[in-house]
Design an enzyme around this catalytic site. Structure first.
Site, PDB file in Angstrom:
ATOM      1  N   CYS A 116      27.545 -16.950 -17.443  1.00  0.00           N
ATOM      2  CA  CYS A 116      26.546 -16.991 -16.465  1.00  0.00           C
ATOM      3  C   CYS A 116      26.818 -17.765 -15.354  1.00  0.00           C
ATOM      4  O   CYS A 116      25.977 -17.533 -14.140  1.00  0.00           O
ATOM      5  CB  CYS A 116      25.164 -17.563 -17.121  1.00  0.00           C
ATOM      6  SG  CYS A 116      25.034 -16.955 -18.845  1.00  0.00           S
ATOM      7  N   HIS A 256      20.400 -20.143 -11.966  1.00  0.00           N
ATOM      8  CA  HIS A 256      20.398 -19.307 -13.205  1.00  0.00           C
ATOM      9  C   HIS A 256      19.274 -19.273 -14.041  1.00  0.00           C
ATOM     10  O   HIS A 256      18.797 -20.303 -14.115  1.00  0.00           O
ATOM     11  CB  HIS A 256      21.696 -19.608 -13.920  1.00  0.00           C
ATOM     12  CG  HIS A 256      21.733 -18.942 -15.083  1.00  0.00           C
ATOM     13  ND1 HIS A 256      21.807 -17.531 -15.226  1.00  0.00           N
ATOM     14  CD2 HIS A 256      22.164 -19.257 -16.289  1.00  0.00           C
ATOM     15  CE1 HIS A 256      21.916 -16.897 -16.488  1.00  0.00           C
ATOM     16  NE2 HIS A 256      22.237 -18.081 -17.324  1.00  0.00           N
ATOM     17  N   ASN A 286      17.501 -13.439 -19.430  1.00  0.00           N
ATOM     18  CA  ASN A 286      18.689 -13.950 -18.851  1.00  0.00           C
ATOM     19  C   ASN A 286      19.690 -12.769 -18.575  1.00  0.00           C
ATOM     20  O   ASN A 286      20.114 -12.215 -19.496  1.00  0.00           O
ATOM     21  CB  ASN A 286      19.376 -15.038 -19.937  1.00  0.00           C
ATOM     22  CG  ASN A 286      20.729 -15.457 -19.493  1.00  0.00           C
ATOM     23  OD1 ASN A 286      21.260 -15.041 -18.578  1.00  0.00           O
ATOM     24  ND2 ASN A 286      20.893 -16.557 -20.204  1.00  0.00           N
TER      25      ASN A 286
HETATM   26  O1  UT7 Z   1      22.920 -18.708 -19.850  1.00  0.00           O
HETATM   27  C1  UT7 Z   1      23.392 -19.247 -21.144  1.00  0.00           C
HETATM   28  C2  UT7 Z   1      22.705 -18.680 -22.393  1.00  0.00           C
HETATM   29  N1  UT7 Z   1      22.014 -19.279 -23.495  1.00  0.00           N
HETATM   30  C3  UT7 Z   1      20.975 -20.218 -22.978  1.00  0.00           C
HETATM   31  O2  UT7 Z   1      20.549 -20.475 -21.915  1.00  0.00           O
HETATM   32  C4  UT7 Z   1      20.169 -20.814 -24.269  1.00  0.00           C
HETATM   33  C5  UT7 Z   1      19.777 -22.149 -24.083  1.00  0.00           C
HETATM   34  N2  UT7 Z   1      18.592 -22.414 -24.994  1.00  0.00           N
HETATM   35  C6  UT7 Z   1      17.624 -22.043 -25.301  1.00  0.00           C
HETATM   36  O3  UT7 Z   1      17.080 -21.471 -24.263  1.00  0.00           O
HETATM   37  C7  UT7 Z   1      16.633 -22.361 -26.276  1.00  0.00           C
HETATM   38  O4  UT7 Z   1      17.464 -23.490 -27.224  1.00  0.00           O
HETATM   39  C8  UT7 Z   1      16.264 -21.280 -27.223  1.00  0.00           C
HETATM   40  C9  UT7 Z   1      15.168 -20.291 -26.572  1.00  0.00           C
HETATM   41  C10 UT7 Z   1      17.426 -20.569 -27.506  1.00  0.00           C
HETATM   42  C11 UT7 Z   1      15.553 -21.788 -28.700  1.00  0.00           C
HETATM   43  O5  UT7 Z   1      14.577 -22.553 -28.240  1.00  0.00           O
HETATM   44  P1  UT7 Z   1      14.415 -24.057 -29.200  1.00  0.00           P
HETATM   45  O6  UT7 Z   1      13.404 -24.526 -28.628  1.00  0.00           O
HETATM   46  O7  UT7 Z   1      15.843 -24.870 -28.869  1.00  0.00           O
HETATM   47  O8  UT7 Z   1      14.547 -23.698 -30.421  1.00  0.00           O
HETATM   48  P2  UT7 Z   1      15.367 -24.023 -31.849  1.00  0.00           P
HETATM   49  O9  UT7 Z   1      16.833 -23.465 -31.651  1.00  0.00           O
HETATM   50  O10 UT7 Z   1      15.507 -25.612 -31.858  1.00  0.00           O
HETATM   51  O11 UT7 Z   1      14.758 -23.566 -33.033  1.00  0.00           O
HETATM   52  C12 UT7 Z   1      13.388 -23.829 -33.349  1.00  0.00           C
HETATM   53  C13 UT7 Z   1      13.020 -22.958 -34.444  1.00  0.00           C
HETATM   54  C14 UT7 Z   1      13.772 -22.730 -35.734  1.00  0.00           C
HETATM   55  O12 UT7 Z   1      13.144 -22.674 -36.861  1.00  0.00           O
HETATM   56  P3  UT7 Z   1      13.216 -24.035 -37.785  1.00  0.00           P
HETATM   57  O13 UT7 Z   1      14.666 -24.185 -38.084  1.00  0.00           O
HETATM   58  O14 UT7 Z   1      12.648 -25.099 -36.991  1.00  0.00           O
HETATM   59  O15 UT7 Z   1      12.276 -23.394 -38.901  1.00  0.00           O
HETATM   60  C15 UT7 Z   1      14.435 -21.209 -35.377  1.00  0.00           C
HETATM   61  O16 UT7 Z   1      14.976 -20.417 -36.441  1.00  0.00           O
HETATM   62  O17 UT7 Z   1      12.489 -21.513 -33.994  1.00  0.00           O
HETATM   63  C16 UT7 Z   1      13.168 -20.601 -34.732  1.00  0.00           C
HETATM   64  N3  UT7 Z   1      13.431 -19.409 -33.862  1.00  0.00           N
HETATM   65  C17 UT7 Z   1      12.581 -18.625 -33.600  1.00  0.00           C
HETATM   66  N4  UT7 Z   1      11.144 -18.312 -34.049  1.00  0.00           N
HETATM   67  C18 UT7 Z   1      10.646 -17.350 -33.852  1.00  0.00           C
HETATM   68  C19 UT7 Z   1      14.823 -19.100 -33.247  1.00  0.00           C
HETATM   69  N5  UT7 Z   1      14.620 -17.861 -32.554  1.00  0.00           N
HETATM   70  C20 UT7 Z   1      13.209 -17.426 -32.887  1.00  0.00           C
HETATM   71  C21 UT7 Z   1      12.831 -16.340 -32.449  1.00  0.00           C
HETATM   72  N6  UT7 Z   1      11.431 -16.162 -32.754  1.00  0.00           N
HETATM   73  N7  UT7 Z   1      13.256 -15.585 -31.496  1.00  0.00           N
END
Ligand code: UT7
Length: 346
Positions: A116, A256, A286
């Site tokens: 990215c 980005h 993204n």
């Molecule tokens: O360009 C570089 C590419 N990558 C990025 O920029 C990613 C950067 N990270 C992020 O944007 C965020 O970390 C995410 C959007 C990917 C995730 O958000 P978060 O607030 O960090 O959530 P998390 O990973 O801590 O997950 C929270 C909960 C989990 O459930 P439990 O374990 O709390 O029960 C996940 O399983 O949300 C769950 N979860 C979802 N729920 C509904 C993860 N993905 C999803 C989804 N829909 N798509």
């Protein structure tokens, strides 16, 4: 003594495929909800390439738009630099495919892969070719077809990514403008946090790698999130200091586009008003190496930047990598008007 040369942005363009994939559409594909995606990422929809579209085909459209807006012909280009993590093929380079498609017969071409961070890295690189006196006109284009590398059964990743391309023309100028400062960083030990495990020389594609889904993107989102804010804030501060500027001197931040929460946290830490941060992640998701290019093109199209305005670019991504750059917006019409004269005459 040779006079200093500057690398002005004189043209821009972008392309996004027609097909829109909404959060509602994703609700029918994985266990997620429109509400979760909006609140956790700020994304409402993203674009997905049609079967006939590729990174090179989308980049070529963006490139033609950039040339048209710069009022240049493809034969005027000295170099094509393509930033992508999803090239059409491992070989030839997508840059060469674009060079051929747009008819840039006088240009060299190659690819840059910094995930990215790629567009900002390519922008810095293209500017160096001009500032050094080697070249007068460089096309920088970032494009991705991430939809072909996303596991559409993995809700952690498939909701985030989109396809598209963005391009700029960089052109030699003798009045101070263009790249004022930059920072490029890498922390390779973090590579496994965001990767595609198979399909390269270390693990060539095989029936086993495909069965294990190792040809798809995997990501540890939460750790990337923290790294993103840390690296973007740090890199922005460093680039500002190198340019001898402060947050209040910045007309626009073009970051980005990964997650609106990452952008908010970065903006607050930098103390730059939210209105000065360009955001389109809601519409494209993204798009990795395309994201800063698309954002720059949309922002420039709106006429936001005036000659003399300082623009801060900042990105992070797989590698792990990060980059920032401060550019001064050029007096584009005067550069175009003076094209027939002087050392950079076409
Ligand atoms: O360009 C570089 C590419 N990558 C990025 O920029 C990613 C950067 N990270 C992020 O944007 C965020 O970390 C995410 C959007 C990917 C995730 O958000 P978060 O607030 O960090 O959530 P998390 O990973 O801590 O997950 C929270 C909960 C989990 O459930 P439990 O374990 O709390 O029960 C996940 O399983 O949300 C769950 N979860 C979802 N729920 C509904 C993860 N993905 C999803 C989804 N829909 N798509």
């Amino acid at each position: 003594m040779a006079l200093p040369r500057y690398a002005a942005v004189t043209g821009w363009g972008h392309y996004a495929p027609e097909k829109v994939l909404t959060n509602k559409d994703l609700e029918g594909m994985v266990d997620t909800s429109d509400e979760w995606i909006r609140t956790r990422t700020g994304i409402c929809e993203r674009r997905v390439a049609a079967a006939h579209e590729t990174t090179a085909s989308m980049c070529s459209i963006a490139a033609r738009c950039a040339l048209e807006s710069a009022n240049l012909a493809s034969l005027d280009l000295d170099l094509v630099i393509c930033a992508s993590t999803t090239p059409d093929t491992l070989m030839p380079a997508t840059g060469s495919l674009i060079q051929d498609a747009i008819g840039a017969a006088n240009a060299g071409a190659f690819d840059v892969n910094a995930a990215c961070t790629g567009f900002v890295a390519a922008l810095v690189m293209g500017s160096q070719f001009i500032q050094s006196g080697a070249y007068d006109r460089v096309l920088v284009v970032g494009g991705e077809t991430l939809s072909r590398f996303v596991n559409w059964k993995d809700r952690n990743t498939c909701i985030l990514f989109g396809d598209g391309a963005g391009a700029v023309v960089l052109e030699a100028a003798d009045e101070e403008c263009g790249l004022l400062s930059f920072v490029l960083g890498s922390q390779g030990s973090g590579g496994p946090l965001l990767d595609i495990k198979a399909g390269g020389a270390a693990k060539p594609a095989s029936p086993e790698t495909i069965a294990a889904n190792e040809h798809y993107i995997t990501m540890r989102g939460n750790e990337i999130f923290k790294f993103a804010v840390r690296s973007m804030v740090h890199a922005s501060g460093e680039a500002l200091a190198k340019a001898n500027l402060h947050a209040e001197d910045i007309r626009m931040v073009i970051p980005h586009q990964a997650n609106v929460r990452i952008l908010r946290a970065t903006q607050q830490a930098l103390g730059i008003p939210w209105e000065r941060v360009f955001v389109n992640v809601d519409r494209y998701g993204n798009t990795s190496a395309a994201s800063v290019g698309i954002a720059l093109s949309e922002c420039a199209e709106m006429g936001t930047m005036q000659p003399g305005d300082n623009v801060l670019f900042v990105a992070f991504g797989g590698g792990l990598t990060w980059a920032s750059a401060v550019l001064r917006w050029a007096d584009i019409s005067s550069i175009i008007a003076r094209r027939g004269e002087g050392p950079y005459a076409i």
